[in-house]
Motif scaffolding. Structure first.
Motif, PDB file in Angstrom:
ATOM      1  N   GLU A 138      23.161  81.832  59.628  1.00  0.00           N
ATOM      2  CA  GLU A 138      24.591  81.836  59.301  1.00  0.00           C
ATOM      3  C   GLU A 138      24.840  82.217  57.843  1.00  0.00           C
ATOM      4  O   GLU A 138      25.984  82.243  57.401  1.00  0.00           O
ATOM      5  N   GLY A 139      23.759  82.476  57.106  1.00  0.00           N
ATOM      6  CA  GLY A 139      23.899  82.844  55.694  1.00  0.00           C
ATOM      7  C   GLY A 139      24.466  81.739  54.842  1.00  0.00           C
ATOM      8  O   GLY A 139      25.134  81.995  53.828  1.00  0.00           O
ATOM      9  N   ALA A 140      24.190  80.497  55.207  1.00  0.00           N
ATOM     10  CA  ALA A 140      24.747  79.354  54.473  1.00  0.00           C
ATOM     11  C   ALA A 140      24.164  79.256  53.070  1.00  0.00           C
ATOM     12  O   ALA A 140      22.990  79.549  52.841  1.00  0.00           O
ATOM     13  N   GLU A 141      25.000  78.840  52.119  1.00  0.00           N
ATOM     14  CA  GLU A 141      24.595  78.647  50.734  1.00  0.00           C
ATOM     15  C   GLU A 141      24.775  77.175  50.347  1.00  0.00           C
ATOM     16  O   GLU A 141      25.473  76.421  51.021  1.00  0.00           O
ATOM     17  N   ILE A 142      24.156  76.782  49.244  1.00  0.00           N
ATOM     18  CA  ILE A 142      24.283  75.403  48.766  1.00  0.00           C
ATOM     19  C   ILE A 142      25.599  75.264  47.998  1.00  0.00           C
ATOM     20  O   ILE A 142      25.803  75.954  46.990  1.00  0.00           O
ATOM     21  N   PRO A 143      26.504  74.391  48.430  1.00  0.00           N
ATOM     22  CA  PRO A 143      27.750  74.190  47.680  1.00  0.00           C
ATOM     23  C   PRO A 143      27.445  73.650  46.279  1.00  0.00           C
ATOM     24  O   PRO A 143      26.498  72.881  46.092  1.00  0.00           O
ATOM     25  N   GLU A 144      28.221  74.053  45.322  1.00  0.00           N
ATOM     26  CA  GLU A 144      27.987  73.656  43.930  1.00  0.00           C
ATOM     27  C   GLU A 144      27.969  72.139  43.759  1.00  0.00           C
ATOM     28  O   GLU A 144      27.177  71.604  42.985  1.00  0.00           O
ATOM     29  N   ASP A 145      28.863  71.441  44.485  1.00  0.00           N
ATOM     30  CA  ASP A 145      28.950  69.995  44.275  1.00  0.00           C
ATOM     31  C   ASP A 145      27.814  69.225  44.961  1.00  0.00           C
ATOM     32  O   ASP A 145      27.763  68.004  44.890  1.00  0.00           O
ATOM     33  N   TRP A 146      26.913  69.949  45.615  1.00  0.00           N
ATOM     34  CA  TRP A 146      25.727  69.296  46.181  1.00  0.00           C
ATOM     35  C   TRP A 146      24.528  69.415  45.242  1.00  0.00           C
ATOM     36  O   TRP A 146      23.548  68.710  45.404  1.00  0.00           O
ATOM     37  N   LYS A 147      24.615  70.308  44.266  1.00  0.00           N
ATOM     38  CA  LYS A 147      23.484  70.527  43.364  1.00  0.00           C
ATOM     39  C   LYS A 147      23.310  69.329  42.434  1.00  0.00           C
ATOM     40  O   LYS A 147      24.263  68.866  41.817  1.00  0.00           O
ATOM     41  N   GLY A 148      22.083  68.828  42.391  1.00  0.00           N
ATOM     42  CA  GLY A 148      21.783  67.643  41.603  1.00  0.00           C
ATOM     43  C   GLY A 148      22.168  66.338  42.268  1.00  0.00           C
ATOM     44  O   GLY A 148      21.952  65.266  41.702  1.00  0.00           O
ATOM     45  N   GLN A 149      22.717  66.437  43.479  1.00  0.00           N
ATOM     46  CA  GLN A 149      23.212  65.246  44.157  1.00  0.00           C
ATOM     47  C   GLN A 149      22.580  65.024  45.530  1.00  0.00           C
ATOM     48  O   GLN A 149      23.019  64.162  46.281  1.00  0.00           O
ATOM     49  N   ALA A 150      21.560  65.823  45.866  1.00  0.00           N
ATOM     50  CA  ALA A 150      21.052  65.785  47.238  1.00  0.00           C
ATOM     51  C   ALA A 150      19.557  66.079  47.295  1.00  0.00           C
ATOM     52  O   ALA A 150      18.943  66.492  46.300  1.00  0.00           O
ATOM     53  N   ILE A 151      18.990  65.849  48.468  1.00  0.00           N
ATOM     54  CA  ILE A 151      17.648  66.331  48.780  1.00  0.00           C
ATOM     55  C   ILE A 151      17.778  67.303  49.942  1.00  0.00           C
ATOM     56  O   ILE A 151      18.765  67.267  50.696  1.00  0.00           O
ATOM     57  N   ALA A 152      16.810  68.204  50.069  1.00  0.00           N
ATOM     58  CA  ALA A 152      16.779  69.157  51.175  1.00  0.00           C
ATOM     59  C   ALA A 152      15.541  68.865  52.015  1.00  0.00           C
ATOM     60  O   ALA A 152      14.441  68.713  51.480  1.00  0.00           O
ATOM     61  N   GLU A 153      15.739  68.780  53.328  1.00  0.00           N
ATOM     62  CA  GLU A 153      14.641  68.470  54.241  1.00  0.00           C
ATOM     63  C   GLU A 153      14.469  69.580  55.273  1.00  0.00           C
ATOM     64  O   GLU A 153      15.456  70.184  55.718  1.00  0.00           O
ATOM     65  N   GLN A 154      13.240  69.802  55.668  1.00  0.00           N
ATOM     66  CA  GLN A 154      12.972  70.720  56.767  1.00  0.00           C
ATOM     67  C   GLN A 154      13.502  70.109  58.063  1.00  0.00           C
ATOM     68  O   GLN A 154      13.317  68.927  58.329  1.00  0.00           O
ATOM     69  N   ALA A 155      14.188  70.919  58.872  1.00  0.00           N
ATOM     70  CA  ALA A 155      14.638  70.443  60.179  1.00  0.00           C
ATOM     71  C   ALA A 155      13.425  70.202  61.068  1.00  0.00           C
ATOM     72  O   ALA A 155      12.549  71.065  61.170  1.00  0.00           O
ATOM     73  N   ILE A 156      13.363  69.030  61.669  1.00  0.00           N
ATOM     74  CA  ILE A 156      12.222  68.654  62.498  1.00  0.00           C
ATOM     75  C   ILE A 156      12.604  68.755  63.977  1.00  0.00           C
ATOM     76  O   ILE A 156      13.589  68.148  64.409  1.00  0.00           O
ATOM     77  N   ASN A 157      11.830  69.512  64.717  1.00  0.00           N
ATOM     78  CA  ASN A 157      12.040  69.578  66.170  1.00  0.00           C
ATOM     79  C   ASN A 157      11.281  68.413  66.808  1.00  0.00           C
ATOM     80  O   ASN A 157      10.174  68.567  67.313  1.00  0.00           O
TER      81      ASN A 157
END
Length: 355
Positions: A138-157
């Motif tokens: 979907e070409g999704a990007e990281i919203p600015e207000d999430w930077k420094g405020q979140a962790i990113a995880e691999q989607a687990i099947n």
């Protein structure tokens, strides 16, 4: 006996109070917005029904008490960044991840974690809230207000979601309930079932994982470990340093429920293995009105939280416990609840063992 104060006066605090009553323990849940001056004695004990809290008159009084059990642990596990760092430090399996920094990009996320990445706010967020999907298609990007405020995880099947609820005493002894199989719909827990014979091969592995964490933190009380089952492996999804929704079935299905175990542990009372009585199921009541007709169902126990009913809000739960497969199957057939409950009830029926 000293008073046991509970920071937070929601349903978990109410159930801790209920569990303390037959033990002769004066359990007093405190609304975090209370401005009352609390009559705290030096020998009193403080626990919490939530991982984090704002600074209020009530929380300042409780959080500065010398007998606040696990006070140092709460901020470490309430922040998903430090929680993940603990899991990595202890070499406990979890989904591949990285912290979302000011210069993080979606391109990095896709390169490191794959084409589907789930971002989670470091603090707060539950029942599917505080999450944001990055999907390369979907070409999704990281919203600015999430930077420094979140962790990113691999989607687990994953194959299934399971949780382990355990308790650790002040002397380091630990006891555990059987693994619980859970169903989430739109990120909210709708149903749980335990025990299941087919999950027994994973029990010792799960207990070793949670023991390692509780011992490292010198944790006292009940803790829950939510996991993804991928084949014969368990990946830790999230941790809850408190009594947990997926352990509610123990109120009907075990000789010592999770709430009594927590009260015992933090007040220094003796711990003992809980005897599992029979097959148990739990159904969360989410945004549905109270219906006393439920009480006609054999094997059912109702817990109503006396909250205003709103869409998506947990307002109670139903526990079922019986040694009769037909009793449990009949209850699932007769239980009349709106969408999406048919999916949850069918899931329970599918996983209900033939007793």
């Amino acid at each position: 006996m000293s008073v046991l104060w509970v920071l937070g006066a929601g349903q978990l605090g109410a159930m801790l109070k209920q569990a303390g009553t037959p033990l002769g323990i004066d359990v007093r849940p405190v609304d975090i917005e209370s401005t009352e001056t609390l009559a705290l004695a030096p020998t009193d004990i403080v626990t919490a029904e939530r991982e984090e809290w704002p600074e209020t008159v009530a929380t300042k009084q409780l959080a500065t008490h010398s007998n606040f059990v696990n006070l140092a642990t709460f901020p470490q596990l309430a922040d998903r960044l430090t929680q993940k760092q603990w899991l990595d430090r202890l070499e406990l399996a979890t989904a591949p991840w990285f912290p979302v920094e000011a210069d993080s990009t979606a391109a990095k996320a896709y390169d490191v974690l794959g084409e589907r990445v789930l971002m989670k706010r470091r603090r707060g967020g539950y029942d599917g809230k505080g999450q944001y999907w990055l999907k390369q298609s979907e070409g999704a990007e990281i919203p600015e207000d999430w930077k420094g405020q979140a962790i990113a995880e691999q989607a687990i099947n994953f194959d299934e979601e399971a949780s382990l609820v355990g308790v650790r005493g002040k002397n380091g002894e630990t006891y555990f309930y059987p693994l619980t199989l859970n169903l989430h719909i739109n990120g909210i827990l709708y149903a749980s079932i335990s025990p299941l014979e087919r999950l027994k091969p994973l029990q010792s592995k799960a207990e070793a994982m949670l023991s390692k964490l509780m011992n490292a933190l010198d944790y006292v009380g009940v803790m829950a470990m939510e996991c993804f089952r991928v084949g014969d492996e368990l990946l830790i999804n999230e941790l809850a340093p408190r009594v947990h929704n997926s352990g509610h079935w123990t109120q009907a299905g075990a000789s010592i429920c999770q709430f009594e175990n927590h009260v015992r542990a933090v007040t220094g009372l003796p711990l003992a293995p809980a005897e599992v009585k029979n097959q148990s199921m739990m159904v969360n009541l989410i945004g549905v009105d109270l219906n006393y007709d439920w009480l006609n169902l054999q094997g059912l126990e109702l817990y109503w939280y006396k909250k205003e009913v709103r869409p998506g809000r947990k307002v109670g739960h139903l526990n079922f416990c019986s040694g009769s497969h037909s009793v449990l199957e009949s209850a699932l057939t007769k239980l009349d609840l709106p969408e999406p409950y048919p999916e949850a009830l069918q899931w329970l029926a599918k996983n209900l063992p033939k007793l």
